[in-house]
Design an enzyme around this catalytic site. Structure first.
Site, PDB file in Angstrom:
ATOM      1  N   GLY A 116     -39.369   2.022 -19.998  1.00  0.00           N
ATOM      2  CA  GLY A 116     -38.504   2.033 -21.180  1.00  0.00           C
ATOM      3  C   GLY A 116     -37.361   1.040 -21.075  1.00  0.00           C
ATOM      4  O   GLY A 116     -37.040   0.335 -22.038  1.00  0.00           O
ATOM      5  N   CYS A 117     -36.754   0.976 -19.914  1.00  0.00           N
ATOM      6  CA  CYS A 117     -35.617   0.072 -19.727  1.00  0.00           C
ATOM      7  C   CYS A 117     -36.061  -1.391 -19.750  1.00  0.00           C
ATOM      8  O   CYS A 117     -35.322  -2.253 -20.220  1.00  0.00           O
ATOM      9  CB  CYS A 117     -34.880   0.413 -18.439  1.00  0.00           C
ATOM     10  SG  CYS A 117     -34.145   2.071 -18.508  1.00  0.00           S
ATOM     11  N   THR A 118     -37.247  -1.660 -19.258  1.00  0.00           N
ATOM     12  CA  THR A 118     -37.786  -3.016 -19.317  1.00  0.00           C
ATOM     13  C   THR A 118     -38.074  -3.397 -20.767  1.00  0.00           C
ATOM     14  O   THR A 118     -37.742  -4.512 -21.202  1.00  0.00           O
ATOM     15  CB  THR A 118     -39.052  -3.131 -18.450  1.00  0.00           C
ATOM     16  OG1 THR A 118     -38.701  -2.830 -17.092  1.00  0.00           O
ATOM     17  CG2 THR A 118     -39.651  -4.525 -18.527  1.00  0.00           C
TER      18      THR A 118
ATOM     19  N   ALA B  12     -34.634  -4.061 -22.381  1.00  0.00           N
ATOM     20  CA  ALA B  12     -34.031  -5.305 -21.891  1.00  0.00           C
ATOM     21  C   ALA B  12     -34.760  -6.530 -22.437  1.00  0.00           C
ATOM     22  O   ALA B  12     -34.120  -7.500 -22.858  1.00  0.00           O
ATOM     23  CB  ALA B  12     -34.025  -5.318 -20.368  1.00  0.00           C
TER      24      ALA B  12
END
Length: 152
Positions: free
Chosen positions: A43-45, A48
């Site tokens: 999710g964070c990738t 970002a």
């Protein structure tokens, strides 16, 4: 959680390369602070990389983009290099800044109450006052929602 109309207190955190950034350094520009749980997770990738893909449009609007997590500098450096992220990632290892913003604390993760970073985003105007809060930011749509808000 801090709300629209509030002016956050100044803070300072270090980036992936050891440089200290103060919120007050960016007065005169819009600032997007996005709090995210962990480098190099799916999710964070996604989030970002979505910000990476609109980064030039944000800078064209005089916006500074700062990502904040509790990860250390080495983790941030690896994340930046792995995905060619052109913006600053700040380390908040003691979660002092993220707690102050209301982005760190108790959360419900798949029906289980845990303590950790809540994915949230704050847009500050040129005077440092919060203009918009995404309390439960979506990893997939946060970047586009931020750009839509900034462009009016």
């Amino acid at each position: 959680m801090l709300e629209v109309g509030m002016k956050p207190k100044d803070f300072q955190l270090k980036d992936a390369f050891g440089k200290t950034h103060k919120l007050s350094d960016y007065l005169g520009k819009k600032v997007v602070l996005y709090f995210y749980p962990k480098d190099n997770t799916p999710g964070c990738t996604t989030q970002a990389c979505s910000f990476r893909d609109i980064y030039q449009e944000l800078t064209n609007e005089n916006v500074v983009l700062l990502g904040i997590s509790t990860d250390d500098a080495m983790s941030h450096k690896n994340f930046i290099e792995s995905y060619n992220l052109p913006f600053v990632l700040l380390s908040d290892p003691d979660h002092e800044v993220s707690s102050y913003f209301g982005s760190y604390g108790e959360k419900n993760l798949y029906g289980k109450i845990t303590i950790g970073m809540k994915r949230s985003t704050f847009i500050l105007n040129e005077e440092g006052v919060i203009e918009k809060v995404f309390k439960k930011a979506s990893a997939k749509t946060n970047a586009s929602a931020v750009l839509t808000f900034i462009k009016g």
